[in-house]
Design a protein around this motif. Structure first.
Motif, PDB file in Angstrom:
ATOM      1  N   ARG A  56     -22.522  90.561 -12.136  1.00 50.76           N
ATOM      2  CA  ARG A  56     -23.738  89.871 -11.698  1.00 50.76           C
ATOM      3  C   ARG A  56     -23.870  89.933 -10.178  1.00 50.76           C
ATOM      4  NH1 ARG A  56     -25.546  85.013  -9.968  1.00 50.76           N
ATOM      5  NH2 ARG A  56     -27.568  84.363 -10.747  1.00 50.76           N
ATOM      6  N   TYR A  95     -37.993  84.132  -8.559  1.00 52.32           N
ATOM      7  CA  TYR A  95     -37.219  84.218  -9.796  1.00 52.32           C
ATOM      8  C   TYR A  95     -35.713  84.138  -9.519  1.00 52.32           C
ATOM      9  CZ  TYR A  95     -34.610  86.060 -13.616  1.00 52.32           C
ATOM     10  OH  TYR A  95     -33.658  86.203 -14.583  1.00 52.32           O
ATOM     11  N   ASP A 106     -33.024  81.635 -10.987  1.00 54.50           N
ATOM     12  CA  ASP A 106     -31.875  82.185 -11.707  1.00 54.50           C
ATOM     13  C   ASP A 106     -30.569  81.623 -11.152  1.00 54.50           C
ATOM     14  OD1 ASP A 106     -29.695  84.549 -11.789  1.00 54.50           O
ATOM     15  OD2 ASP A 106     -30.976  84.682 -13.564  1.00 54.50           O
ATOM     16  N   ILE A 123     -30.198  77.947 -12.251  1.00 54.52           N
ATOM     17  CA  ILE A 123     -29.803  77.829 -13.661  1.00 54.52           C
ATOM     18  C   ILE A 123     -28.335  78.215 -13.833  1.00 54.52           C
ATOM     19  CG2 ILE A 123     -30.151  78.813 -15.968  1.00 54.52           C
ATOM     20  CD1 ILE A 123     -33.150  79.013 -15.229  1.00 54.52           C
ATOM     21  N   THR A 124     -27.916  79.289 -13.175  1.00 52.65           N
ATOM     22  CA  THR A 124     -26.521  79.731 -13.288  1.00 52.65           C
ATOM     23  C   THR A 124     -25.570  78.703 -12.694  1.00 52.65           C
ATOM     24  OG1 THR A 124     -27.280  82.008 -13.158  1.00 52.65           O
ATOM     25  CG2 THR A 124     -24.951  81.634 -12.812  1.00 52.65           C
ATOM     26  N   GLY A 166     -28.204  82.122 -20.416  1.00 48.56           N
ATOM     27  CA  GLY A 166     -29.575  81.673 -20.325  1.00 48.56           C
ATOM     28  C   GLY A 166     -30.501  82.416 -19.389  1.00 48.56           C
ATOM     29  N   THR A 167     -30.014  83.348 -18.579  1.00 40.76           N
ATOM     30  CA  THR A 167     -30.923  84.102 -17.724  1.00 40.76           C
ATOM     31  C   THR A 167     -30.753  85.596 -18.013  1.00 40.76           C
ATOM     32  OG1 THR A 167     -29.379  84.339 -15.874  1.00 40.76           O
ATOM     33  CG2 THR A 167     -30.746  82.367 -15.893  1.00 40.76           C
ATOM     34  N   CYS A 209     -27.862  87.333 -16.052  1.00 38.97           N
ATOM     35  CA  CYS A 209     -26.543  86.968 -16.580  1.00 38.97           C
ATOM     36  C   CYS A 209     -26.287  87.640 -17.925  1.00 38.97           C
ATOM     37  CB  CYS A 209     -26.444  85.456 -16.708  1.00 38.97           C
ATOM     38  SG  CYS A 209     -26.461  84.591 -15.135  1.00 38.97           S
TER      39      CYS A 209
END
Length: 150
Positions: free
Chosen positions: A27, A53, A57, A60-61, A68-69, A72
């Motif tokens: 990632r 975005y 991202d 969220i990570t 979930g992304t 990822c």
């Protein structure tokens, strides 16, 4: 007991205690490529939306780990054939929180900064450098300044 193997659902904001090393390294490589492309194409309007975005991202990570992304998911997919190794989740979560800060600064400069100023390229370059160190040197860092301590 691991949340995903048992019958208990994970909490909403669940970052794993042991995070997959290869997933985060791949990632970070993807983030490095996006940073370099953003420096090259920083005058295009779409790059601003890419970084909106990316900031979401990263947020969220930092809350739930590699789940979930789309970035990822791609990293986890590419890490499947590699041997499973795990790192402590706290260092990865700290690195992801640093990515949120970097992403927010990138967004601010891309949206409201002057396109001719060098600050956008410098901050994106710092972001690329930190992500590259995390991808190649396996150094999950908060920012480039803390890399100097390693």
């Amino acid at each position: 007991q691991h949340f995903f193997l048992g019958s208990m659902p994970p909490p909403f904001f669940y970052f794993p205690k042991n995070s997959p090393q290869w997933g985060f390294m791949i990632r970070a490589g993807i983030v490095t490529i996006i940073c370099i492309l953003s420096i090259i194409f920083r005058f295009h309007e779409e790059i601003k939306w890419v970084w909106v975005y990316m900031t979401v991202d990263f947020a969220i990570t930092s809350m739930i780990g590699l789940a979930g992304t789309p970035i990822c998911a791609l990293a986890e997919l590419l890490a499947v054939p590699l041997p499973r190794r795990y790192d402590p989740g706290t260092s990865q979560q700290t690195a992801q929180l640093g990515q949120v800060v970097f992403g927010f600064i990138d967004c601010m400069l891309l949206w409201w900064g002057d396109e001719e100023q060098i600050a956008v390229s410098v901050i994106l370059g710092m972001h690329a450098g930190a992500a590259f160190m995390a991808a190649v040197g396996h150094c999950p860092v908060l920012c480039v300044d803390t890399c100097l301590l390693y």
